[in-house]
Design an enzyme around this catalytic site. Structure first.
Site, PDB file in Angstrom:
ATOM      1  N   THR A 262       0.799  -1.225   0.000  1.00 57.07           N
ATOM      2  CA  THR A 262       0.000   0.000   0.000  1.00 57.07           C
ATOM      3  C   THR A 262       0.837   1.283   0.000  1.00 57.07           C
ATOM      4  OG1 THR A 262      -0.160  -0.125   2.413  1.00 57.07           O
ATOM      5  CG2 THR A 262      -1.958  -1.106   1.138  1.00 57.07           C
ATOM      6  N   ASP A 263       2.167   1.153   0.081  1.00 59.88           N
ATOM      7  CA  ASP A 263       3.009   2.350   0.121  1.00 59.88           C
ATOM      8  C   ASP A 263       3.802   2.531  -1.172  1.00 59.88           C
ATOM      9  OD1 ASP A 263       3.580   4.595   1.763  1.00 59.88           O
ATOM     10  OD2 ASP A 263       5.608   3.835   2.087  1.00 59.88           O
ATOM     11  N   ALA A 264       3.347   1.935  -2.259  1.00 58.39           N
ATOM     12  CA  ALA A 264       4.056   2.033  -3.543  1.00 58.39           C
ATOM     13  C   ALA A 264       3.623   3.303  -4.272  1.00 58.39           C
ATOM     14  CB  ALA A 264       3.794   0.799  -4.396  1.00 58.39           C
TER      15      ALA A 264
END
Length: 384
Positions: A262-264
């Site tokens: 989710t942090d891409a």
């Protein structure tokens, strides 16, 4: 990584007509000045906001060699205070972007050191996050899994220094030439697109997958290896390296959807800029899954960039991938088939990589959590 780095030599092309607050180096193939590596180093020093410019321009560089206890102490300080990645006695030129605490060192023949002058660091150490226990093992496993699935990703391993654990990531923006380590210039995709880093997430005004694909389409040139995985077609305007990098980016989107990465966001993708203005998508980095943590509700987890019209993992399926394919001008059926194929392959590859970690003595519960959670998810998505 070797194939990407091989084309980077002693010459760099940079634009002089546009800078970001007088500090940025921007690629220009059609205009700008050509500099040798030595000239570029001097230009960077002149533009660097360091009070120790005289030190940076010195020919002799020193390295403060550290014991294992010294490295452990620095990691301990970093966990307590993320701003402790530098000490006042450190004289080198460092720049480590990102919110996660990290520290850069030079590793040479088994010795860790803090370089000064223009000597570059070679590795990054990241201690575990207090909020997300086992993050070092999480990131290491996800990087290994990405490589096992055919995606270029930074090489990493988990290391222990006395009672401190950290993920050790080899810097891909370094090349060895004539016995020396040299920097390869890189820009994350917020920098490359002129987007403020505070807007790195698409829902906060950051770049979309379409914008990032178009950036690659406009800048990447060259020839890829014969075994490159292609969803885009090579034609008179799409060069082979361009196709390879666009497909790598799409593969990264699929991979982060599968693992719950989710942090891409746009700052977690970068371009490498080398000789004659050559540009390549950098190996993937900062990969990790949010789904291994019980405090996270997977039904509410959202990606950093939209797939079709959806951010939420649980709402993304074949229709959203086909919509994304239309936005980036590629074959929707081929993209869906690729997503399903990667999902089908993931459980076996994940089991293999998790086994390697356990064999190496890394038995943190996060490894088991990731293996079971992602295996179940991948098997479900492979049939969707």
């Amino acid at each position: 990584l070797e194939a990407i780095s091989a084309g980077f030599g002693e010459e760099y092309r940079v634009a002089t007509a546009q800078t970001h607050r007088g500090m940025r180096l921007l690629l220009s193939r059609d205009r700008g000045a050509t500099f040798t590596g030595k000239q570029l180093d001097e230009w960077q020093i002149a533009m660097c906001p360091m009070s120790t410019a005289a030190l940076l321009s010195a020919r002799a560089s020193k390295v403060e060699w550290l014991t294992e206890a010294d490295v452990a102490a620095r990691l301990r300080d970093l966990r307590a205070d993320p701003s402790a990645w530098r000490r006042t006695s450190d004289a080198g030129q460092f720049s480590l972007a990102g919110a996660q605490p990290k520290i850069a060192f030079m590793l040479d023949r088994g010795r860790w050191g803090v370089p000064s002058g223009r000597t570059p660091t070679t590795h990054i150490l990241k201690p575990p996050s207090g909020e997300l226990d086992g993050h070092a093992e999480n990131e290491h496993l996800c990087l290994a899994l990405a490589r096992a699935l055919g995606l270029p990703a930074a090489r990493s391993e988990v290391r222990r220094f006395e009672d401190e654990t950290a993920i050790m990531v080899e810097r891909y923006d370094r090349v060895r030439a004539s016995g020396a380590v040299r920097r390869v210039h890189q820009e994350d995709l917020c920098q490359a697109l002129g987007v403020h880093p505070a807007k790195k997430y698409q829902n906060e005004g950051g770049p979309s997958p379409r914008e990032m694909i178009e950036l690659l389409r406009a800048n990447v040139r060259g020839e890829p290896p014969d075994d490159a995985v292609n969803t885009f077609a090579v034609n008179e305007t799409a060069t082979p390296f361009m196709v390879t990098d666009m497909n790598t980016f799409l593969g990264a989107l699929i991979f982060n959807w599968l693992i719950g990465g989710t942090d891409a966001h746009a700052k977690n993708y970068s371009l490498l800029i080398g000789a004659g203005g050559s540009v390549r998508l950098a190996p993937l980095y900062d990969l990790a899954s949010i789904l291994a943590y019980p405090q996270i509700d997977p039904r509410k987890a959202k990606l950093a960039m939209k797939v079709g019209d959806e951010y939420r993992l649980s709402n993304i399926g074949a229709a959203e991938w086909r919509k994304l394919a239309a936005e980036v001008r590629t074959d929707g059926d081929a993209l869906v088939l690729r997503a399903r194929a990667m999902a089908s392959e993931l459980p076996d590859r994940l089991n293999d990589e998790a086994g390697k970690l356990r064999k190496a003595g890394l038995k943190h519960r996060i490894v088991g959590n990731l293996t079971s959670t992602l295996t179940e998810r991948a098997r479900r998505l492979a049939g969707s």
